[in-house]
Design a protein around this motif. Sequence first.
Motif, PDB file in Angstrom:
ATOM      1  N   TYR A   1     -28.299  -0.337  44.643  1.00  0.00           N
ATOM      2  CA  TYR A   1     -28.716   1.066  44.737  1.00  0.00           C
ATOM      3  C   TYR A   1     -27.595   1.931  44.162  1.00  0.00           C
ATOM      4  O   TYR A   1     -26.510   2.007  44.720  1.00  0.00           O
ATOM      5  CB  TYR A   1     -28.981   1.444  46.195  1.00  0.00           C
ATOM      6  CG  TYR A   1     -29.655   2.790  46.394  1.00  0.00           C
ATOM      7  CD1 TYR A   1     -29.024   3.978  46.035  1.00  0.00           C
ATOM      8  CD2 TYR A   1     -30.914   2.884  46.947  1.00  0.00           C
ATOM      9  CE1 TYR A   1     -29.640   5.208  46.217  1.00  0.00           C
ATOM     10  CE2 TYR A   1     -31.547   4.107  47.139  1.00  0.00           C
ATOM     11  CZ  TYR A   1     -30.908   5.263  46.780  1.00  0.00           C
ATOM     12  OH  TYR A   1     -31.521   6.475  46.954  1.00  0.00           O
ATOM     13  N   GLY A   2     -27.871   2.577  43.034  1.00  0.00           N
ATOM     14  CA  GLY A   2     -26.866   3.419  42.406  1.00  0.00           C
ATOM     15  C   GLY A   2     -27.383   4.811  42.139  1.00  0.00           C
ATOM     16  O   GLY A   2     -28.585   5.017  41.939  1.00  0.00           O
ATOM     17  N   GLU A   3     -26.451   5.760  42.146  1.00  0.00           N
ATOM     18  CA  GLU A   3     -26.797   7.144  41.842  1.00  0.00           C
ATOM     19  C   GLU A   3     -25.968   7.631  40.661  1.00  0.00           C
ATOM     20  O   GLU A   3     -24.773   7.337  40.563  1.00  0.00           O
ATOM     21  CB  GLU A   3     -26.521   8.032  43.060  1.00  0.00           C
ATOM     22  CG  GLU A   3     -26.893   9.481  42.825  1.00  0.00           C
ATOM     23  CD  GLU A   3     -25.822  10.448  43.305  1.00  0.00           C
ATOM     24  OE1 GLU A   3     -26.152  11.630  43.486  1.00  0.00           O
ATOM     25  OE2 GLU A   3     -24.664  10.033  43.479  1.00  0.00           O
TER      26      GLU A   3
ATOM     27  N   THR B   1     -26.111   4.428  38.370  1.00  0.00           N
ATOM     28  CA  THR B   1     -27.299   3.790  37.789  1.00  0.00           C
ATOM     29  C   THR B   1     -26.931   3.038  36.516  1.00  0.00           C
ATOM     30  O   THR B   1     -27.513   1.999  36.208  1.00  0.00           O
ATOM     31  CB  THR B   1     -28.399   4.822  37.496  1.00  0.00           C
ATOM     32  OG1 THR B   1     -27.932   5.774  36.508  1.00  0.00           O
ATOM     33  CG2 THR B   1     -28.815   5.574  38.742  1.00  0.00           C
TER      34      THR B   1
ATOM     35  N   ASN C   1     -25.362   0.013  37.787  1.00  0.00           N
ATOM     36  CA  ASN C   1     -26.421  -0.895  38.233  1.00  0.00           C
ATOM     37  C   ASN C   1     -26.905  -1.800  37.113  1.00  0.00           C
ATOM     38  O   ASN C   1     -27.065  -3.007  37.285  1.00  0.00           O
ATOM     39  CB  ASN C   1     -27.622  -0.093  38.741  1.00  0.00           C
ATOM     40  CG  ASN C   1     -27.621   0.074  40.244  1.00  0.00           C
ATOM     41  OD1 ASN C   1     -26.745  -0.412  40.931  1.00  0.00           O
ATOM     42  ND2 ASN C   1     -28.612   0.767  40.754  1.00  0.00           N
TER      43      ASN C   1
ATOM     44  N   GLU D   1     -32.652   2.944  41.138  1.00  0.00           N
ATOM     45  CA  GLU D   1     -31.945   3.901  40.304  1.00  0.00           C
ATOM     46  C   GLU D   1     -32.262   5.326  40.765  1.00  0.00           C
ATOM     47  O   GLU D   1     -33.382   5.803  40.608  1.00  0.00           O
ATOM     48  CB  GLU D   1     -32.367   3.733  38.839  1.00  0.00           C
ATOM     49  CG  GLU D   1     -32.114   2.352  38.251  1.00  0.00           C
ATOM     50  CD  GLU D   1     -30.695   2.188  37.786  1.00  0.00           C
ATOM     51  OE1 GLU D   1     -29.855   1.867  38.654  1.00  0.00           O
ATOM     52  OE2 GLU D   1     -30.435   2.384  36.587  1.00  0.00           O
ATOM     53  N   GLN D   2     -31.291   6.011  41.330  1.00  0.00           N
ATOM     54  CA  GLN D   2     -31.474   7.380  41.785  1.00  0.00           C
ATOM     55  C   GLN D   2     -30.723   8.325  40.861  1.00  0.00           C
ATOM     56  O   GLN D   2     -29.518   8.212  40.701  1.00  0.00           O
ATOM     57  CB  GLN D   2     -30.966   7.556  43.219  1.00  0.00           C
ATOM     58  CG  GLN D   2     -31.073   8.983  43.734  1.00  0.00           C
ATOM     59  CD  GLN D   2     -30.145   9.232  44.902  1.00  0.00           C
ATOM     60  OE1 GLN D   2     -30.141   8.489  45.872  1.00  0.00           O
ATOM     61  NE2 GLN D   2     -29.355  10.301  44.808  1.00  0.00           N
TER      62      GLN D   2
ATOM     63  N   THR E   1     -30.980   8.980  37.293  1.00  0.00           N
ATOM     64  CA  THR E   1     -30.551   7.946  36.350  1.00  0.00           C
ATOM     65  C   THR E   1     -30.047   8.486  35.021  1.00  0.00           C
ATOM     66  O   THR E   1     -30.610   9.420  34.450  1.00  0.00           O
ATOM     67  CB  THR E   1     -31.741   7.004  36.066  1.00  0.00           C
ATOM     68  OG1 THR E   1     -32.273   6.548  37.313  1.00  0.00           O
ATOM     69  CG2 THR E   1     -31.321   5.830  35.229  1.00  0.00           C
TER      70      THR E   1
ATOM     71  N   PHE F   1     -37.174   3.675  39.804  1.00  0.00           N
ATOM     72  CA  PHE F   1     -36.476   4.882  39.375  1.00  0.00           C
ATOM     73  C   PHE F   1     -36.901   6.050  40.257  1.00  0.00           C
ATOM     74  O   PHE F   1     -38.094   6.331  40.400  1.00  0.00           O
ATOM     75  CB  PHE F   1     -36.803   5.218  37.916  1.00  0.00           C
ATOM     76  CG  PHE F   1     -36.224   4.276  36.912  1.00  0.00           C
ATOM     77  CD1 PHE F   1     -34.903   4.395  36.503  1.00  0.00           C
ATOM     78  CD2 PHE F   1     -37.001   3.268  36.352  1.00  0.00           C
ATOM     79  CE1 PHE F   1     -34.368   3.514  35.564  1.00  0.00           C
ATOM     80  CE2 PHE F   1     -36.475   2.392  35.415  1.00  0.00           C
ATOM     81  CZ  PHE F   1     -35.153   2.521  35.020  1.00  0.00           C
TER      82      PHE F   1
END
Length: 498
Positions: A186-188, A192, A195, A214-215, A217, A430
């Motif tokens: 989980y990446g922001e 992302t 990630n 992906e938050q 992105t 996403f």
Amino acid sequence: MADATSAQESKEQPTLKQPKEALPKNASKKFTWTSPQGETVSYTANAEMVPVRADDGSLMGHMFMFSQVRDDVEDSSDRPVTFLWNGGPGGASYMVNVGGMGARRVKVDTDKHMPNVGVMEDNPYTPLPYSDLVFIDAFGTGFSHVDPNYDGKKVWGVDGDGDAFARGIIAWLALHKRNNSPVYLYGESYGTMRNAVVYRMLGEKGFGVTGVIEQSTILDYEPVMPGNDAYYLGMVPVYAATANYFGKAGVGEDPYAWFNKACEFSNTTLASAIVQGDQISEDDKRSVATEMSELIGLPVDFIMDKGLRIELDTFRKSLLKDEGKTLGRYDTRMVTYAYQDVQGDNEFYAGEDPSYDGINATYLDCYMKMLRDEIGFEGYSNYEPLSLKVNMDWNWTHAAPGTMGPAQVPNVAYDMATALRRNPTSRIMFFGGIHDAATPFWNVKHDMSKLFLPKALKHQIEYHLHSNGHMAYADNEALEAMGPELKAFYEKRHEPVL
């Protein structure tokens, strides 16, 4: 939080060294999480300095990892473990923790500047009931430090950072005997991009990833380069949503319908016009400017004078100029009072953001209180929430798989596509926000569409759009909508693939 416009050129500065203080002792404490409906989960919070090593066994450094692991699970073979981080690339992971995904969070009021003293509560939107959580600080951020005998520049770059995180994840899985658990990333923001690289690298190291979230992105950094056409195309839907929010355009229209209308405008009318530059006729240019004006709330002649190319800072300064206010970048709904002309330096203004100022201090203070006072983890005397040193030293060159060599401006969409082709049972989600001007959602869809993935692989990818800005966890409406979508995404690991 992350800064998608970080300097692209590395600057020669002394390498960050590990503090002279002794390595902090790990700490843990048991808690009980309670949902608004009365559901309870017993879990252990662990604050750990995890050693990360190179192939030859030499110590690269210690990564600070804060985990929340459910206690009542006897067989963890189907219990997911999710590794989470923010971006920057010099950002630590505290925001995605006490902001939105951790078992406890800071109460927020979406588009309002938070008070200096925050209130913590059990987070009703945390994935903890169905996934264990591990929040990781990147080297040089938070409490994570590169060993004094290791060159920090090796891990401050797209590829070195991805390798370090892959090694850190493998180390945590071994330490906690979770090698056969489903792994999620989980990446922001820049997280992302991380990630995508870690997704590929973990596979190359023999560790399969079940899901990638992906938050906010960014996959391709080319649109942040000056004058890039995709930059202007991606910004227009955000401008339209913001103008709609403030009643400057599309009054009475559904905000998502208005955003999608602007996306269609970017895809067709504006895309055709903007690639022509000054070759477009005046009549056609005015026709496009008129339609854009109706969408984003700025005057036709103003848009004409800008050649149909509206920079973000121009929009931030202009939309509420009559009210003496300026907009946020991470969340364009957040406003502050405009600066005087004497403070009109462009670089200074670009770094000013009420949507960051409104939450940062409160998040960090609450996080430190939780770590030090409640769990008993002392850490180092200095916690680095956002290291500008790491940002400035970042090596942006990236060797995407299947390309001819390292590129100066990274595009990790190729990494994501390669990892998905190698691991076609994995899934990607996403999350985007209509008020996010740091990583516009239009660009994500555009980047993925250029991969021409087969139908079977596209079936493994899903997109969700919400009301938020860049930091979705600061928006209660968005979090409430994301909760069931996240849970359903995790459950899909049990579904057959096409």
